[in-house]
Design a protein around this motif. Structure first.
Motif, PDB file in Angstrom:
ATOM      1  N   GLY A 235      32.558  86.897   5.201  1.00 54.06           N
ATOM      2  CA  GLY A 235      32.104  88.240   4.993  1.00 54.06           C
ATOM      3  C   GLY A 235      30.587  88.153   4.376  1.00 54.06           C
ATOM      4  O   GLY A 235      30.580  87.471   3.194  1.00 54.06           O
ATOM      5  N   ARG A 236      29.599  88.795   4.997  1.00 57.02           N
ATOM      6  CA  ARG A 236      28.171  88.692   4.459  1.00 57.02           C
ATOM      7  C   ARG A 236      27.480  90.030   4.387  1.00 57.02           C
ATOM      8  O   ARG A 236      26.537  90.393   3.668  1.00 57.02           O
ATOM      9  N   HIS A 237      27.910  90.939   5.168  1.00 57.08           N
ATOM     10  CA  HIS A 237      27.250  92.312   5.401  1.00 57.08           C
ATOM     11  C   HIS A 237      28.332  93.369   4.787  1.00 57.08           C
ATOM     12  O   HIS A 237      29.206  93.640   5.261  1.00 57.08           O
ATOM     13  N   LYS A 238      27.906  94.041   3.695  1.00 52.15           N
ATOM     14  CA  LYS A 238      28.361  94.909   2.949  1.00 52.15           C
ATOM     15  C   LYS A 238      28.833  96.216   3.821  1.00 52.15           C
ATOM     16  O   LYS A 238      28.085  96.631   4.543  1.00 52.15           O
ATOM     17  N   LEU A 239      30.042  96.677   3.811  1.00 53.54           N
ATOM     18  CA  LEU A 239      30.654  98.035   4.632  1.00 53.54           C
ATOM     19  C   LEU A 239      30.423  99.385   3.951  1.00 53.54           C
ATOM     20  O   LEU A 239      29.789  99.946   4.597  1.00 53.54           O
ATOM     21  N   SER A 240      30.842  99.443   2.499  1.00 50.28           N
ATOM     22  CA  SER A 240      30.357 100.686   1.962  1.00 50.28           C
ATOM     23  C   SER A 240      30.419 100.572   0.485  1.00 50.28           C
ATOM     24  O   SER A 240      30.866  99.421  -0.077  1.00 50.28           O
ATOM     25  N   ARG A 241      29.535 101.468  -0.060  1.00 51.54           N
ATOM     26  CA  ARG A 241      29.397 101.463  -1.511  1.00 51.54           C
ATOM     27  C   ARG A 241      30.887 101.915  -2.276  1.00 51.54           C
ATOM     28  O   ARG A 241      31.211 101.705  -3.290  1.00 51.54           O
ATOM     29  N   LEU A 242      31.748 102.373  -1.569  1.00 53.38           N
ATOM     30  CA  LEU A 242      33.057 102.948  -1.936  1.00 53.38           C
ATOM     31  C   LEU A 242      33.921 101.596  -2.194  1.00 53.38           C
ATOM     32  O   LEU A 242      34.737 101.653  -3.193  1.00 53.38           O
ATOM     33  N   SER A 243      33.737 100.541  -1.713  1.00 56.09           N
ATOM     34  CA  SER A 243      34.400  99.298  -1.974  1.00 56.09           C
ATOM     35  C   SER A 243      33.428  98.138  -1.890  1.00 56.09           C
ATOM     36  O   SER A 243      33.358  97.628  -0.529  1.00 56.09           O
ATOM     37  N   PRO A 244      32.844  97.729  -2.732  1.00 57.57           N
ATOM     38  CA  PRO A 244      31.678  96.664  -2.613  1.00 57.57           C
ATOM     39  C   PRO A 244      32.149  95.239  -2.008  1.00 57.57           C
ATOM     40  O   PRO A 244      31.201  94.410  -1.645  1.00 57.57           O
ATOM     41  N   ASN A 245      33.463  94.925  -2.327  1.00 59.65           N
ATOM     42  CA  ASN A 245      34.096  93.813  -1.795  1.00 59.65           C
ATOM     43  C   ASN A 245      34.347  93.789  -0.241  1.00 59.65           C
ATOM     44  O   ASN A 245      34.545  92.692   0.312  1.00 59.65           O
ATOM     45  N   LYS A 246      34.420  94.768   0.365  1.00 57.13           N
ATOM     46  CA  LYS A 246      34.831  95.119   1.714  1.00 57.13           C
ATOM     47  C   LYS A 246      33.296  94.669   2.822  1.00 57.13           C
ATOM     48  O   LYS A 246      32.229  95.167   2.463  1.00 57.13           O
ATOM     49  N   THR A 247      33.732  94.075   3.727  1.00 58.55           N
ATOM     50  CA  THR A 247      32.195  93.713   4.741  1.00 58.55           C
ATOM     51  C   THR A 247      32.615  94.047   5.975  1.00 58.55           C
ATOM     52  O   THR A 247      33.925  94.205   6.564  1.00 58.55           O
ATOM     53  N   TRP A 248      31.459  93.917   7.106  1.00 57.46           N
ATOM     54  CA  TRP A 248      31.793  94.480   8.339  1.00 57.46           C
ATOM     55  C   TRP A 248      32.558  93.196   9.054  1.00 57.46           C
ATOM     56  O   TRP A 248      33.550  93.413  10.118  1.00 57.46           O
ATOM     57  N   GLU A 249      32.153  92.115   8.681  1.00 58.71           N
ATOM     58  CA  GLU A 249      33.057  90.900   9.166  1.00 58.71           C
ATOM     59  C   GLU A 249      34.623  91.011   8.960  1.00 58.71           C
ATOM     60  O   GLU A 249      35.204  90.814  10.034  1.00 58.71           O
ATOM     61  N   GLY A 250      35.110  91.614   7.721  1.00 59.34           N
ATOM     62  CA  GLY A 250      36.370  91.830   7.535  1.00 59.34           C
ATOM     63  C   GLY A 250      36.926  92.918   8.261  1.00 59.34           C
ATOM     64  O   GLY A 250      38.025  92.985   8.658  1.00 59.34           O
ATOM     65  N   THR A 251      36.001  93.974   8.685  1.00 55.12           N
ATOM     66  CA  THR A 251      36.744  95.422   9.448  1.00 55.12           C
ATOM     67  C   THR A 251      36.911  94.995  10.720  1.00 55.12           C
ATOM     68  O   THR A 251      37.932  95.292  11.267  1.00 55.12           O
ATOM     69  N   PHE A 252      35.869  94.037  11.311  1.00 53.08           N
ATOM     70  CA  PHE A 252      36.123  93.696  12.837  1.00 53.08           C
ATOM     71  C   PHE A 252      37.615  92.838  12.967  1.00 53.08           C
ATOM     72  O   PHE A 252      38.278  92.764  13.799  1.00 53.08           O
ATOM     73  N   ALA A 253      37.634  92.015  12.002  1.00 53.70           N
ATOM     74  CA  ALA A 253      38.676  91.159  12.010  1.00 53.70           C
ATOM     75  C   ALA A 253      39.962  91.949  11.712  1.00 53.70           C
ATOM     76  O   ALA A 253      41.122  91.473  12.299  1.00 53.70           O
ATOM     77  N   SER A 254      39.694  92.901  10.873  1.00 51.96           N
ATOM     78  CA  SER A 254      41.177  93.669  10.754  1.00 51.96           C
ATOM     79  C   SER A 254      41.535  94.441  11.889  1.00 51.96           C
ATOM     80  O   SER A 254      42.666  94.545  12.246  1.00 51.96           O
ATOM     81  N   VAL A 255      40.471  94.946  12.675  1.00 48.96           N
ATOM     82  CA  VAL A 255      40.998  95.592  14.083  1.00 48.96           C
ATOM     83  C   VAL A 255      41.464  94.552  14.744  1.00 48.96           C
ATOM     84  O   VAL A 255      42.759  94.910  15.592  1.00 48.96           O
ATOM     85  N   ALA A 256      40.861  93.532  15.179  1.00 49.95           N
ATOM     86  CA  ALA A 256      41.516  92.249  15.889  1.00 49.95           C
ATOM     87  C   ALA A 256      42.906  92.111  15.683  1.00 49.95           C
ATOM     88  O   ALA A 256      44.006  91.751  15.994  1.00 49.95           O
ATOM     89  N   GLY A 257      43.009  91.826  14.030  1.00 50.39           N
ATOM     90  CA  GLY A 257      44.141  91.423  13.540  1.00 50.39           C
ATOM     91  C   GLY A 257      45.442  92.365  13.800  1.00 50.39           C
ATOM     92  O   GLY A 257      46.549  92.125  14.222  1.00 50.39           O
ATOM     93  N   SER A 258      45.038  93.780  13.701  1.00 51.59           N
ATOM     94  CA  SER A 258      46.215  94.705  14.184  1.00 51.59           C
ATOM     95  C   SER A 258      46.494  94.870  15.615  1.00 51.59           C
ATOM     96  O   SER A 258      47.641  94.919  16.006  1.00 51.59           O
ATOM     97  N   VAL A 259      45.475  94.743  16.555  1.00 54.54           N
ATOM     98  CA  VAL A 259      45.502  94.883  17.966  1.00 54.54           C
ATOM     99  C   VAL A 259      46.694  93.616  18.467  1.00 54.54           C
ATOM    100  O   VAL A 259      47.581  93.629  19.091  1.00 54.54           O
ATOM    101  N   ILE A 260      46.243  92.360  17.677  1.00 51.41           N
ATOM    102  CA  ILE A 260      47.196  91.174  17.943  1.00 51.41           C
ATOM    103  C   ILE A 260      48.444  91.246  17.377  1.00 51.41           C
ATOM    104  O   ILE A 260      49.404  91.006  18.185  1.00 51.41           O
ATOM    105  N   ALA A 261      48.629  91.514  16.413  1.00 46.81           N
ATOM    106  CA  ALA A 261      49.912  91.641  15.761  1.00 46.81           C
ATOM    107  C   ALA A 261      50.847  92.964  16.532  1.00 46.81           C
ATOM    108  O   ALA A 261      52.071  92.877  16.602  1.00 46.81           O
ATOM    109  N   GLY A 262      49.968  94.010  16.803  1.00 45.90           N
ATOM    110  CA  GLY A 262      50.782  94.825  17.493  1.00 45.90           C
ATOM    111  C   GLY A 262      51.389  94.659  18.846  1.00 45.90           C
ATOM    112  O   GLY A 262      52.380  94.896  19.366  1.00 45.90           O
ATOM    113  N   LEU A 263      50.520  93.734  19.672  1.00 44.11           N
ATOM    114  CA  LEU A 263      50.849  93.492  20.890  1.00 44.11           C
ATOM    115  C   LEU A 263      52.045  92.423  20.660  1.00 44.11           C
ATOM    116  O   LEU A 263      52.910  92.141  21.540  1.00 44.11           O
ATOM    117  N   GLY A 264      52.132  91.649  19.575  1.00 41.68           N
ATOM    118  CA  GLY A 264      53.243  90.812  19.216  1.00 41.68           C
ATOM    119  C   GLY A 264      54.406  91.623  19.162  1.00 41.68           C
ATOM    120  O   GLY A 264      55.303  90.933  19.783  1.00 41.68           O
TER     121      GLY A 264
END
Length: 281
Positions: free
Chosen positions: A157-186
């Motif tokens: 993570g390098r790019h901050k997502l929102s001031r609501l949660s400073p530790n969250k990043t755009w990299e983590g956000t996209f990884a989260s979507v991919a993780g849900s899709v892969i797990a759902g397909l599982g």
């Protein structure tokens, strides 16, 4: 390690409930989680200056769950919620300072809508014909997305997502979507494999794979938004965690914040599919 062990135990308990539990077990477990989460929400609201009585929040949460039982009429749910709102408004009006009457009543009613009502959908989803695989699909998508966001975000993570949660990043956000899709397909392919090998199974999902992919992505976006909204509530109250009941995870509300928005979104999708005859999962 505490985080991993706690998460593993919780996941095992939930999955066991889905497949071997009875309706009353699902309802009682959801109600217990809702009561604990509602109490944590009340503490957050009261830390921010509200004066919501504990008895009202716990009673209101229990009353909302009564309408998930077969012998209760769902038509009475909205009048009951209105009565609860007026009860809280009267309590705050006669016992508190007048400038806090409306904010306290509004925050209390919001607590029921935010915490209690979404969790009443868990037993309602489970009781559907396609409820067990759907509920497992929902939980797996939420959990997998959270895990992917946590570890990928921490590492890359390098790019901050929102001031609501400073530790969250755009990299983590996209990884989260991919993780849900892969797990759902599982979950989907596991159901297909088991149904082919052992005949009809409760995991079997009949809808086309593309619908499962879209649903997993939609649930992930809802889950991430739910996480951010709970962070906004905590930051507004000036606290880091909603509680300390879960080692390595914080409070109950910290663990179910994503589910509080993902479950209603899934319910709306199911209602839409039924309304326009798109089939069931």
């Amino acid at each position: 390690m505490k985080r991993i062990l706690t998460g593993t135990l919780l996941a095992t308990a939930f999955v066991a409930l889905i497949f071997v539990g009875q309706p009353w077990m699902i309802t009682l477990s959801s109600a217990l989680v809702a009561e604990l989460a509602a109490y944590e929400y009340l503490r957050l609201a009261n830390t921010g200056g509200a004066r919501i009585p504990v008895w009202w929040m716990l009673f209101g949460t229990a009353l909302v769950f009564l309408f998930t039982l077969p012998n209760f009429h769902t038509e009475a749910e909205l009048p009951a919620l209105s009565a609860l709102a007026l009860m809280l408004l009267a309590w705050t009006g006669f016992r508190g300072s007048l400038e806090h009457v409306l904010p306290d009543a509004a925050q209390g009613v919001f607590g029921l809508i935010y915490v209690a009502y979404p969790l009443t959908l868990i037993p309602m989803i489970w009781m559907r014909d396609d409820g067990k695989p759907l509920l497992l699909f929902l939980l797996v998508c939420v959990w997998a997305g959270d895990i992917a966001a946590y570890y990928v975000g921490r590492r890359y993570g390098r790019h901050k997502l929102s001031r609501l949660s400073p530790n969250k990043t755009w990299e983590g956000t996209f990884a989260s979507v991919a993780g849900s899709v892969i797990a759902g397909l599982g979950v989907v392919y596991a159901g297909d494999l088991l149904s082919t090998t052992y005949g009809n199974t409760v995991l079997h999902i009949l809808e086309p794979v593309w619908q499962s992919i879209v649903l997993a992505a939609v649930l992930n976006v809802a889950a991430q938004l739910g996480d951010l909204l709970e962070s906004a509530i905590k930051r507004g109250a000036g606290v880091k965690d909603s509680g300390t009941i879960l080692p390595g995870h914080g409070g109950i509300l910290d663990r179910i914040d994503a589910l509080l928005l993902a479950a209603p979104v899934l319910w709306c999708v199911l209602l839409l599919k039924d309304a326009i005859s798109l089939g069931r999962f």
